[in-house]
Design an enzyme around this catalytic site. Structure first.
Site, short mmCIF file in Angstrom:
data_model
loop_
_atom_site.label_atom_id
_atom_site.label_comp_id
_atom_site.label_asym_id
_atom_site.label_seq_id
_atom_site.Cartn_x
_atom_site.Cartn_y
_atom_site.Cartn_z
N ARG A 16 0.85 -1.17 -0.03
CA ARG A 16 0.02 -0.19 -0.03
C ARG A 16 0.94 1.44 0.09
O ARG A 16 0.38 2.37 -0.09
CB ARG A 16 -0.96 -0.16 1.24
CG ARG A 16 -2.11 -1.11 1.15
CD ARG A 16 -2.72 -1.21 2.46
NE ARG A 16 -1.98 -2.30 3.46
CZ ARG A 16 -2.29 -2.89 4.52
NH1 ARG A 16 -3.37 -2.39 5.10
NH2 ARG A 16 -1.38 -3.56 5.09
N LYS A 23 8.85 -1.07 2.76
CA LYS A 23 8.02 -0.07 3.81
C LYS A 23 8.83 0.23 5.26
O LYS A 23 8.73 1.41 5.45
CB LYS A 23 6.81 -0.77 4.29
CG LYS A 23 5.76 -0.08 5.25
CD LYS A 23 4.40 -0.60 5.25
CE LYS A 23 4.28 -1.81 6.30
NZ LYS A 23 2.88 -2.08 6.61
N GLN A 73 12.79 -14.34 5.90
CA GLN A 73 11.49 -14.77 5.59
C GLN A 73 11.32 -14.76 4.05
O GLN A 73 11.05 -13.74 3.41
CB GLN A 73 10.33 -14.25 6.15
CG GLN A 73 9.01 -14.80 5.64
CD GLN A 73 7.58 -13.75 6.23
OE1 GLN A 73 7.87 -12.64 6.38
NE2 GLN A 73 6.57 -14.36 6.46
N GLY A 78 2.51 -14.51 5.66
CA GLY A 78 1.93 -13.83 6.70
C GLY A 78 2.67 -13.64 8.21
O GLY A 78 3.65 -14.03 8.04
N ASN A 228 0.76 2.06 6.79
CA ASN A 228 0.41 1.13 5.77
C ASN A 228 0.54 1.84 4.59
O ASN A 228 0.59 1.46 3.48
CB ASN A 228 -0.95 0.36 6.02
CG ASN A 228 -0.81 -0.63 6.92
OD1 ASN A 228 0.22 -1.26 7.35
ND2 ASN A 228 -1.98 -0.83 7.82
N ARG A 333 31.65 23.11 9.14
CA ARG A 333 31.55 22.00 8.72
C ARG A 333 32.33 20.95 9.53
O ARG A 333 32.79 21.31 10.66
CB ARG A 333 32.29 22.07 7.22
CG ARG A 333 31.48 22.78 6.19
CD ARG A 333 32.30 23.25 5.12
NE ARG A 333 32.84 21.76 4.41
CZ ARG A 333 33.80 21.81 3.41
NH1 ARG A 333 34.42 23.01 3.29
NH2 ARG A 333 34.14 20.68 3.03
N ASN A 377 42.49 37.39 16.03
CA ASN A 377 41.58 38.59 15.05
C ASN A 377 41.87 38.20 13.68
O ASN A 377 42.81 38.51 13.43
CB ASN A 377 41.72 39.95 15.50
CG ASN A 377 40.47 40.84 14.80
OD1 ASN A 377 39.60 41.13 15.51
ND2 ASN A 377 40.83 41.23 13.51
N ALA A 423 47.67 43.83 6.35
CA ALA A 423 46.11 43.61 5.39
C ALA A 423 46.88 43.37 3.80
O ALA A 423 47.84 43.88 3.40
CB ALA A 423 45.38 44.94 5.18
N ARG A 440 53.13 41.86 0.31
CA ARG A 440 52.40 42.39 -0.93
C ARG A 440 53.40 43.25 -1.41
O ARG A 440 54.26 43.75 -1.04
CB ARG A 440 51.19 43.01 -0.23
CG ARG A 440 51.72 44.04 0.57
CD ARG A 440 50.39 44.81 1.29
NE ARG A 440 50.88 46.16 2.10
CZ ARG A 440 50.12 46.59 3.12
NH1 ARG A 440 49.20 45.97 3.77
NH2 ARG A 440 50.58 47.60 4.01
C1 UD1 Z 1 -1.51 -6.77 11.38
C2 UD1 Z 1 -2.22 -7.54 12.44
C3 UD1 Z 1 -3.64 -6.77 12.66
C4 UD1 Z 1 -3.03 -5.70 13.59
C5 UD1 Z 1 -2.08 -4.79 12.93
C6 UD1 Z 1 -1.52 -3.72 13.72
C7 UD1 Z 1 -2.08 -9.88 11.49
C8 UD1 Z 1 -2.56 -11.14 10.87
N1 UD1 Z 1 -2.72 -8.76 11.49
O1 UD1 Z 1 -2.27 -6.05 10.27
O2 UD1 Z 1 -4.22 -7.71 13.55
O3 UD1 Z 1 -4.19 -4.90 13.98
O4 UD1 Z 1 -1.04 -5.61 12.40
O5 UD1 Z 1 -0.65 -2.73 12.94
O6 UD1 Z 1 -0.89 -10.03 12.17
N2 UD1 Z 1 5.31 -8.93 7.92
C9 UD1 Z 1 6.10 -9.85 7.67
N3 UD1 Z 1 6.02 -10.96 6.92
C10 UD1 Z 1 4.74 -11.27 6.26
C11 UD1 Z 1 3.74 -10.49 6.45
C12 UD1 Z 1 3.95 -9.13 7.34
O7 UD1 Z 1 7.40 -9.62 8.24
O8 UD1 Z 1 4.62 -12.35 5.75
C13 UD1 Z 1 5.38 -7.61 8.68
C14 UD1 Z 1 5.29 -6.55 7.94
O9 UD1 Z 1 6.41 -5.94 7.37
C15 UD1 Z 1 4.76 -5.49 9.07
C16 UD1 Z 1 4.10 -6.43 9.90
O10 UD1 Z 1 4.50 -7.58 9.82
O11 UD1 Z 1 5.65 -4.78 9.73
C17 UD1 Z 1 2.67 -6.22 9.87
O12 UD1 Z 1 2.35 -6.72 8.56
P1 UD1 Z 1 1.02 -6.01 8.12
O13 UD1 Z 1 0.65 -6.32 6.77
O14 UD1 Z 1 1.06 -4.31 8.09
O15 UD1 Z 1 -0.27 -6.27 8.76
P2 UD1 Z 1 -1.48 -5.44 8.93
O16 UD1 Z 1 -2.42 -5.71 7.88
O17 UD1 Z 1 -1.54 -4.03 9.46
CA CA Z 2 0.43 -2.79 9.50
#
Ligand code: UD1
Ligand code: CA
Length: 476
Positions: A16, A23, A73, A78, A228, A333, A377, A423, A440
């Site tokens: 987003r 991000k 990862q 997720g 986000n 600087r 000076n 000077a 000078r």
């Molecule tokens: C998540 C929570 C939500 C909560 C919100 C708070 C879950 C399923 N949802 O939603 O309940 O209200 O945060 O801000 O947990 N990330 C990874 N790997 C992944 C997916 C995400 O490292 O596979 C990281 C992202 O970089 C981010 C964080 O996890 O820093 C949260 O992910 P994001 O996609 O922003 O989750 P939300 O939809 O905001």
């Molecule tokens: Ca988030």
């Protein structure tokens, strides 16, 4: 010793944001969001932290450096899957894991600390930090059961109409007990609207196992905001800035115009200092008491002592001691130390130089690679000639030297203490203590020359024909 570590989720792309930058590397208050989260974790007492990286892994790793370990990862399946990637790094860890999101830059260490302490007191297997929002859109909703405990967290996309009306949301901060956490994570499914392994499902699973799952609610919902989108980023920036300005004012700093004053979180300012409009203080800048800073001052990693007056000035990676007056139009600087009671400006640049107590650099100087003693000076327009097109050389000026206007000091050169430089001199050889250096051309006055010259011009005028107007060009 308590066992507390943090796992910070920072592998997501942040679709987003519509950005090529991951991000969590977008900056708030001059610092990447993930660094703010690390700051908060460290302040809360977390040690040997793990950051889960994935999207833009190399870029994120570079920013984290040696501050934390990283777990990769490779595919972003997720938040639950993300935490599981830290299992290897935390193989031998038994204790509390603070799971945090890398996109919550306003998080504060003391709030996290209180959260952890409440969790530790409760003996719960998991505790989630919640908050109430007027507009909970996008956040996971907290489902409470009859006894007020947390039954589950349901994501916006999976929520029913009735669940979406719930205003209590998941802030994305959790205290979870390892190794139990990882055992449960391994059993997660991804049967939901996004086909992801949700960390939030761990809570319902623990509950089903008969374990205690708690919640700690914070009133400060701004502090837990997740970024986000770019709109959120601007909101976080504004909130961070307002918070820092407020903290400074509460600590005794006068800020004439908060709307045009930018102070990064890392900056420290002592009481009774006044900030005038258009002041921008960055990095590890420290300012003492009773200073007047601005208008139009930008300081990046600058240490300023007490009672300094700086205006229309840019300083970076340098030090200004006490009672210094500088500006307007001064550039300080890196690797410069400006001594006590020094007066600098208008239109002066100082680089990699030490300037002693009470020395005056009042107008139009370039001082580079120099060691200037005390009570020197420097006349208007003096320059240290430090660069020979290949190498830089130092200029040394002893205490109490008086350097006449528009002099060039061609380095390497030493002008001794208690000296005068005439000077307009171009000094290429050392000037010994107590001497006058003159370098000078000697002036010659030719008596009557000007009168004779004027007479010659007048003669030319009368001898030139009337129609030959060109003869009058350049006339007196
Ligand atoms: C998540 C929570 C939500 C909560 C919100 C708070 C879950 C399923 N949802 O939603 O309940 O209200 O945060 O801000 O947990 N990330 C990874 N790997 C992944 C997916 C995400 O490292 O596979 C990281 C992202 O970089 C981010 C964080 O996890 O820093 C949260 O992910 P994001 O996609 O922003 O989750 P939300 O939809 O905001
Ligand atoms: Ca988030």
């Amino acid at each position: 010793m308590e066992k507390l570590t943090a796992v910070i989720l920072a592998a997501g792309k942040g679709t987003r944001m519509k950005s090529k930058l991951p991000k969590v590397l977008h900056k708030v208050g001059g610092k990447a969001m993930v660094e703010h989260v690390l700051d908060a974790a460290e302040a809360a007492g977390c040690r040997d932290n793990v950051v889960v990286i994935g999207h833009g892994a190399d870029l994120v790793r570079n920013v984290i450096g040696s501050r934390a370990r990283v777990a990769l990862q490779a595919e972003q399946l997720g938040t639950g899957h993300a935490v599981l990637q830290a299992a290897e790094a935390l193989r031998d860890f038994a204790g509390t894991v603070l799971v945090l999101c890398g996109d919550t830059p306003l998080l504060e260490g003391d709030e996290l600390r209180r959260f952890y302490e409440a969790h530790a007191r409760s003996g719960a297997a998991a505790t989630v930090m919640t908050t109430f929002l007027d507009d909970p859109t996008g956040y996971g909703r907290i489902l409470r059961d009859a006894d007020g405990g947390v039954a589950a967290i349901v994501e916006q996309k999976d929520a029913t109409e009735a669940q979406r009306a719930i205003r209590e949301v998941n802030t994305g901060n959790y205290c979870l007990e390892a190794p139990l956490l990882f055992d449960v994570l391994r059993t997660l499914g991804n049967d939901n609207a996004q086909g992801e392994y949700y960390l939030t499902d761990v809570l319902a699973k623990l509950r089903a196992m008969g374990r205690k799952v708690g919640a700690v609610t914070t009133d400060d919902s701004e502090m837990t905001m997740g970024v986000n989108s770019r709109v959120h980023l601007a909101q976080a920036e504004a909130a961070m800035r307002r918070r820092v300005l407020q903290r400074c004012m509460e600590a005794g700093v006068t800020i004439l115009d908060p709307a045009s004053t930018f102070i990064e979180k890392t900056v420290r300012i002592a009481p009774d200092t006044i900030l005038y409009p258009n002041t921008w203080l960055q990095g590890n800048t420290v300012i003492g008491e009773d200073c007047e800073i601005g208008p139009d001052v930008r300081l990046e990693n600058v240490q300023v002592g007490d009672r300094c007056h700086l205006q229309f000035l840019y300083g970076h990676e340098c030090q200004v001691l006490d009672d210094v007056t500088a500006g307007p139009y001064v550039h300080l600087r890196p690797d410069t130390v400006i001594g006590n009671q020094v007066k600098i400006g208008n239109f002066v640049e100082v680089k990699n130089s030490r300037v002693g107590t009470g020395t005056k650099l009042p107008h139009l100087q370039y001082i580079g690679d120099s060691d200037i003693g005390s009570h020197v000076n420097m006349g208007c327009g003096c320059i240290t000639v430090n660069y020979d097109s290949k190498f830089k050389h130092r200029t040394v000026i002893g205490d109490n030297a008086f350097i006449g206007c528009n002099s060039n000091l061609v380095a390497p050169v030493t002008v001794g203490p208690d000296t005068y430089v005439a000077a307009g001199s171009t000094i290429t050889k050392d000037v010994p203590a107590d001497a006058l250096g003159v370098a000078r051309a000697r002036q010659t006055n030719i008596a009557g020359w000007a009168r004779a010259y004027r007479a010659k011009l007048d003669r030319l005028d009368t001898e030139t024909p009337k129609d030959g107007e060109h003869g009058k060009q350049g006339g007196r």
